[in-house]
Design a protein around this motif. Structure first.
Motif, PDB file in Angstrom:
ATOM      1  N   ASP A  28      18.328-104.576-101.718  1.00 57.04           N
ATOM      2  CA  ASP A  28      19.260-103.963-102.670  1.00 57.04           C
ATOM      3  C   ASP A  28      18.744-102.643-103.210  1.00 57.04           C
ATOM      4  N   LEU A  29      17.443-102.572-103.485  1.00 55.32           N
ATOM      5  CA  LEU A  29      16.877-101.371-104.087  1.00 55.32           C
ATOM      6  C   LEU A  29      16.193-100.460-103.073  1.00 55.32           C
ATOM      7  N   GLY A  30      15.999-100.946-101.848  1.00 61.65           N
ATOM      8  CA  GLY A  30      15.558-100.063-100.775  1.00 61.65           C
ATOM      9  C   GLY A  30      14.062 -99.898-100.623  1.00 61.65           C
ATOM     10  N   LEU A  83      -2.593-105.809-110.108  1.00 60.55           N
ATOM     11  CA  LEU A  83      -1.621-104.854-109.574  1.00 60.55           C
ATOM     12  C   LEU A  83      -0.221-105.364-109.884  1.00 60.55           C
ATOM     13  N   THR A  84       0.689-104.433-110.076  1.00 61.88           N
ATOM     14  CA  THR A  84       2.052-104.760-110.462  1.00 61.88           C
ATOM     15  C   THR A  84       3.021-103.810-109.781  1.00 61.88           C
ATOM     16  N   GLU A  85       4.176-104.331-109.426  1.00 63.96           N
ATOM     17  CA  GLU A  85       5.309-103.506-108.963  1.00 63.96           C
ATOM     18  C   GLU A  85       6.466-103.715-109.912  1.00 63.96           C
ATOM     19  N   ALA A  86       7.077-102.615-110.326  1.00 65.41           N
ATOM     20  CA  ALA A  86       8.225-102.699-111.218  1.00 65.41           C
ATOM     21  C   ALA A  86       9.256-101.662-110.810  1.00 65.41           C
ATOM     22  N   ALA A  87      10.526-102.041-110.895  1.00 61.59           N
ATOM     23  CA  ALA A  87      11.621-101.147-110.494  1.00 61.59           C
ATOM     24  C   ALA A  87      12.632-101.026-111.625  1.00 61.59           C
ATOM     25  N   LEU A  88      13.223 -99.850-111.722  1.00 58.88           N
ATOM     26  CA  LEU A  88      14.282 -99.589-112.693  1.00 58.88           C
ATOM     27  C   LEU A  88      15.565 -99.284-111.921  1.00 58.88           C
ATOM     28  N   PRO A  89      16.449-100.278-111.757  1.00 65.93           N
ATOM     29  CA  PRO A  89      17.696-100.048-111.018  1.00 65.93           C
ATOM     30  C   PRO A  89      18.613 -99.091-111.779  1.00 65.93           C
ATOM     31  N   PHE A  90      19.112 -98.086-111.078  1.00 64.01           N
ATOM     32  CA  PHE A  90      19.967 -97.104-111.731  1.00 64.01           C
ATOM     33  C   PHE A  90      21.305 -97.701-112.166  1.00 64.01           C
ATOM     34  N   ALA A  91      21.796 -98.690-111.435  1.00 65.22           N
ATOM     35  CA  ALA A  91      23.071 -99.303-111.789  1.00 65.22           C
ATOM     36  C   ALA A  91      22.993 -99.945-113.173  1.00 65.22           C
TER      37      ALA A  91
END
Length: 206
Positions: A28-30, A83-91
């Motif tokens: 979904d986020l690519g 370690l961490t991964e975090a995403a901010l979806p624009f929608a």
């Protein structure tokens, strides 16, 4: 959004390891990436996110934290590297972010580290993986009140068409930092490549 990255890096070290590391893929986020094989996954429950929400200083921070997706957190060694991964979806966030806006976004977010660390002089870099531009920061820091406990903190961020995504580490030693930097990452169909190339901090010709 100062609370965004700071909270991700400071997930409590006492959270229980759950399983071996794995490949995280968000169609979904690519983006996709593979966590180092000998790192233990951590529980990314709402508890840590609620702690961060309470520390948010502005309405913009609160809005961003409500949208942030903490995809993976992992821990290795003792003292633990994280370690961490975090995403901010624009929608969810309600606005698109371009590559030109990435340095300002990531730099303001990493400023929140000063609440918990005594920091040295940061290094910055910009590099390309496939068709995507990355912004990176590295800084040496010691935990406030625990001067003997030193870490290398590194944050690498990019944008896809649908999200801003950051990978972060609080590395207790060089081997953990290397494992973080060598994680295979792919954005929007680009061939997998190490998250941080060897020349990431080299100054580029103007």
């Amino acid at each position: 959004m100062k609370a965004f990255l700071c909270f991700c890096l400071l997930l409590p070290a006492g959270l229980a390891a759950q399983s071996p590391a794995f490949t995280r893929a968000s169609a979904d986020l690519g983006f996709s990436f593979t966590v180092p094989a000998d790192w233990d996954l951590l529980d990314t429950s709402a508890v840590a996110k609620e702690q961060a929400r309470q520390s948010a200083a502005t309405e913009e921070d609160k809005k961003g934290l409500a949208c942030v997706e903490i995809g993976v957190a992992a821990r290795h060694g003792n003292p633990p590297s994280v370690l961490t991964e975090a995403a901010l979806p624009f929608a969810c966030y309600g606005q698109q972010m371009t590559e030109a806006e990435l340095p300002g976004f990531a730099a303001s977010a990493s400023a929140g580290l000063q609440q918990n660390f005594d920091l040295g002089e940061p290094m910055y870099g910009v590099y390309q993986l496939g068709t995507h531009r990355f912004w990176i920061e590295r800084v040496e820091g010691t935990v406030k009140g625990q001067g003997a406990l030193g870490y290398t903190i590194e944050i690498a961020c990019s944008v896809t068409k649908k999200a801003a995504v950051c990978w972060m580490t609080m590395a207790a030693n060089n081997s953990s930092l290397a494992a973080f930097e060598q994680m295979p990452v792919s954005l929007e169909g680009d061939p997998p490549a190490a998250l941080v190339p060897a020349n990431a901090f080299e100054k580029k010709p103007s």
